[in-house]
Design a protein around this motif. Structure first.
Motif, PDB file in Angstrom:
ATOM      1  N   ALA A  32     -60.962 -97.111 -32.771  1.00 48.21           N
ATOM      2  CA  ALA A  32     -62.002 -96.906 -31.757  1.00 48.21           C
ATOM      3  C   ALA A  32     -61.517 -95.882 -30.751  1.00 48.21           C
ATOM      4  N   THR A  33     -62.456 -95.165 -30.151  1.00 49.22           N
ATOM      5  CA  THR A  33     -62.152 -94.248 -29.062  1.00 49.22           C
ATOM      6  C   THR A  33     -62.848 -94.745 -27.808  1.00 49.22           C
ATOM      7  N   LEU A  34     -62.045 -95.124 -26.815  1.00 45.91           N
ATOM      8  CA  LEU A  34     -62.577 -95.548 -25.525  1.00 45.91           C
ATOM      9  C   LEU A  34     -62.625 -94.344 -24.606  1.00 45.91           C
ATOM     10  N   ARG A  35     -63.771 -94.122 -23.987  1.00 47.39           N
ATOM     11  CA  ARG A  35     -63.902 -93.006 -23.061  1.00 47.39           C
ATOM     12  C   ARG A  35     -64.257 -93.536 -21.683  1.00 47.39           C
ATOM     13  N   VAL A  36     -63.460 -93.114 -20.700  1.00 50.13           N
ATOM     14  CA  VAL A  36     -63.679 -93.495 -19.310  1.00 50.13           C
ATOM     15  C   VAL A  36     -63.950 -92.215 -18.523  1.00 50.13           C
ATOM     16  N   TYR A  37     -65.101 -92.159 -17.890  1.00 48.39           N
ATOM     17  CA  TYR A  37     -65.546 -90.968 -17.170  1.00 48.39           C
ATOM     18  C   TYR A  37     -65.456 -91.250 -15.671  1.00 48.39           C
ATOM     19  N   LEU A  38     -64.837 -90.333 -14.951  1.00 51.59           N
ATOM     20  CA  LEU A  38     -64.585 -90.530 -13.527  1.00 51.59           C
ATOM     21  C   LEU A  38     -65.203 -89.372 -12.750  1.00 51.59           C
ATOM     22  N   GLU A  39     -65.993 -89.696 -11.746  1.00 48.08           N
ATOM     23  CA  GLU A  39     -66.548 -88.617 -10.924  1.00 48.08           C
ATOM     24  C   GLU A  39     -66.590 -89.021  -9.456  1.00 48.08           C
ATOM     25  N   ARG A  40     -66.203 -88.058  -8.632  1.00 42.76           N
ATOM     26  CA  ARG A  40     -66.214 -88.243  -7.179  1.00 42.76           C
ATOM     27  C   ARG A  40     -67.047 -87.135  -6.565  1.00 42.76           C
ATOM     28  N   TYR A  41     -68.014 -87.515  -5.778  1.00 40.02           N
ATOM     29  CA  TYR A  41     -68.888 -86.538  -5.144  1.00 40.02           C
ATOM     30  C   TYR A  41     -68.413 -86.224  -3.735  1.00 40.02           C
ATOM     31  N   GLU A  42     -68.318 -84.925  -3.439  1.00 40.42           N
ATOM     32  CA  GLU A  42     -68.047 -84.438  -2.087  1.00 40.42           C
ATOM     33  C   GLU A  42     -69.235 -83.591  -1.649  1.00 40.42           C
ATOM     34  N   PRO A  43     -69.865 -83.896  -0.529  1.00 38.49           N
ATOM     35  CA  PRO A  43     -71.007 -83.094  -0.074  1.00 38.49           C
ATOM     36  C   PRO A  43     -70.589 -81.670   0.268  1.00 38.49           C
ATOM     37  N   ALA A  44     -71.578 -80.812   0.462  1.00 33.26           N
ATOM     38  CA  ALA A  44     -71.322 -79.389   0.684  1.00 33.26           C
ATOM     39  C   ALA A  44     -70.433 -79.135   1.889  1.00 33.26           C
ATOM     40  N   ASP A  45     -70.446 -80.027   2.856  1.00 28.40           N
ATOM     41  CA  ASP A  45     -69.588 -79.855   4.036  1.00 28.40           C
ATOM     42  C   ASP A  45     -68.323 -80.702   3.950  1.00 28.40           C
ATOM     43  N   GLY A  46     -68.034 -81.192   2.742  1.00 30.92           N
ATOM     44  CA  GLY A  46     -66.845 -82.027   2.553  1.00 30.92           C
ATOM     45  C   GLY A  46     -65.651 -81.234   2.063  1.00 30.92           C
ATOM     46  N   ARG A  47     -64.706 -81.923   1.436  1.00 26.47           N
ATOM     47  CA  ARG A  47     -63.475 -81.296   0.958  1.00 26.47           C
ATOM     48  C   ARG A  47     -63.715 -80.749  -0.444  1.00 26.47           C
TER      49      ARG A  47
END
Length: 541
Positions: free
Chosen positions: A491-506
């Motif tokens: 089996a292939t386990l896939r873990v997707y990670l995303e962090r949102y930074e707004p336009a005035d963020g880092r």
């Protein structure tokens, strides 16, 4: 017609991209024949119908093409259109099915999986719109494969796949066509080749790694011959049946040489790669890697700069694990955003219904309504068209994009070839806890919503459930976890990670640093190590 008695194989259930197995599995007597006959029995093509056949040139490709031709002759097809040498990229095959109004096509590929005698092989059936068969057809093919007791095949010599023109196998006309010509003509209709050619003539340098796979001939013809890029722009451009001993997956692990070339002080302006069958892409600028999710968003934002999309987009579609960067573009353009399960067949319905124009997956697949498959070279050409008009670098374009829409830091962690029991236990465990997760705090992250993604197709009202777990945090970040259907072992386990930074963020964080809290949260919520016996993912993209 001649019939051969056979018995079923229990493992012929197609995945998201057809039937993929090790070459040695396909080399078993009757194995490929059983599956092809199951396809023909289910689709019930009318007598005299046209079938497109081609593949990515991997080991065993020509053998199965000859088998498919003889079986098409015995099953009443009137014409088979096949790429010279057995070569057809997946998007080129989709285009050919549509242009010839074929009943469907057999694409012989295992996409980005390794090739060679010890590698992988695959067969996928595409329907008359040029896209992958929907679930109702693949389910029926599997049901037929489980009970098949005979297949039809002509006793005939091999067709000469190297010579253009028509040949015959009994009443079947076999037309061998140049694999690049129709596809290249379509690209010239969509993009401003004059603008791209002028940019290249003005000193713009690019490097395309074909990974010894199917896009080599396409890239040589389009990038070097038609657009004027100097010889040597296309590297690893000769298809080999084992992909030169490499893994033809255009990511930062398997296209490392291209990545290092693009990170060097004297790097070209633009770098790209495509995969085994030509439907995926890797995009790099000098000193910058563009994630597939960001590439989809950036292409959608500026697609109107290419002639083929000057009228604007009808909508954007992305697979559920793909980051939400494209959502923000759709919102600004005031067009529809569709979140679908993984698998290009879900996009096909939206494209046919005129509900979307550009589609993309985080797994490096991007495409549009020009065909019904993702298309690696198409993405490269749209990038080049945009850069030629905007007259800025890839890094400048992405910086401007993030300052407009915010930045989504993103990565996919793959745990490959793990024990199926452990993978299933991990998924079952998190699904049991979904209702309890909202409000739970993990480090500085607070779970806002958690669900098991289900999708109801707006074109036919068919619901696909159990498509992957989404854990969404306050502020727009999220973790997605699912099992992949494209591997051939374990089996292939896939873990997707995303962090949102707004336009005035880092907006200038290193991706690893930005995602570190989400990596820790994923381990805390999923217990990955205990379920997979892995301390780290096998591949990070």
């Amino acid at each position: 017609m001649p019939e051969i008695a056979t018995t079923p194989f229990a493992d012929q259930k197609p995945g998201t991209s057809g039937l993929r197995k090790k070459v040695r599995i396909f080399q078993q007597p009757h194995y490929a024949e059983n599956f092809i006959q199951s396809v023909f029995d289910v689709i019930e093509a009318p007598a005299g119908a046209t079938l497109v056949v081609g593949g990515d040139g991997r080991f065993h490709n020509r053998v199965v093409i000859q088998t498919a031709i003889r079986m098409a002759a015995a099953n009443g097809f009137g014409r088979v259109v096949v790429g010279q040498g057995g070569i057809l990229s997946t998007p080129a095959a989709s285009n050919l099915i549509r242009k010839r109004q074929a009943f469907g096509g057999l694409i012989l590929s295992a996409s980005h999986n390794p090739g060679g005698p010890d590698g992988d092989f695959g067969i996928k059936y595409n329907v008359g719109n040029g896209g992958p068969a929907p679930a109702k057809i693949t389910d029926a093919i599997f049901a037929r494969a489980c009970e098949i007791d005979r297949y039809r095949i002509m006793d005939a010599p091999d067709v000469d796949l190297g010579t253009l023109g028509e040949q015959r196998v009994s009443d079947l006309v076999v037309e061998v066509v140049a694999p690049v010509a129709d596809y290249a003509a379509l690209m010239e209709q969509l993009f401003d080749f004059d603008a791209i050619r002028a940019m290249i003539a003005g000193g713009f340098r690019l490097s395309f790694d074909a990974m010894h796979a199917v896009t080599g001939p396409y890239a040589h013809e389009i990038l070097e011959n038609r657009l004027g890029a100097p010889a040597g722009t296309v590297v690893n451009g000769t298809p080999q049946d084992d992909f030169g001993g490499h893994h033809p997956d255009p990511n930062l692990v398997h296209a490392r040489a291209l990545y290092e070339r693009m990170m060097a002080a004297d790097a070209p302006d633009f770098g790209a790669a495509s995969d085994g069958d030509g439907d995926r892409n890797l995009i790099l600028g000098r000193g910058i890697f563009v994630t597939p999710s960001d590439s989809l968003a950036a292409l959608a934002a500026d697609a109107h700069l290419a002639p083929g999309y000057a009228a604007g987009l009808k909508g954007i579609a992305r697979s559920m694990p793909t980051s939400q960067a494209a959502d923000r573009v759709a919102a600004k353009l005031d067009i529809l955003l569709h979140e679908t399960p993984t698998g290009w067949k879900f996009f096909g319905n939206l494209l046919d219904a005129g509900m979307a124009t550009i589609c993309g997956e985080e797994s490096a697949g991007t495409g549009s309504d020009h065909v019904r498959e993702k298309d690696g070279l198409w993405a490269v050409l749209l990038w080049l068209n945009i850069l030629a008009v905007r007259k800025i670098s890839v890094a400048e374009l992405m910086t401007e994009h993030w300052r407009t829409y915010g930045r989504t830091y993103y990565a996919r962690h793959d745990y490959e070839g793990i024990a199926t029991r452990g993978a299933d236990a991990l998924m079952a465990g998190i699904r049991e806890r979904l209702a309890m997760l909202p409000g739970e705090t993990v480090g500085d992250l607070t779970v806002e919503t958690a669900d098991d993604f289900a999708y109801t197709d707006p074109t036919d009202e068919i619901t696909s459930s159990g498509q992957g777990v989404r854990i969404c945090f306050a502020g727009g970040s999220r973790i997605v976890v699912r099992l992949s259907g494209t591997g051939t072992q374990g089996a292939t386990l896939r873990v997707y990670l995303e962090r949102y930074e707004p336009a005035d963020g880092r907006l200038d964080l290193a991706t690893g640093d930005a995602l570190a809290p989400l990596v820790a949260a994923a381990e805390a919520l999923l217990s990955i190590r205990s379920h997979t016996d892995r301390k780290a993912p096998d591949v990070v993209t």
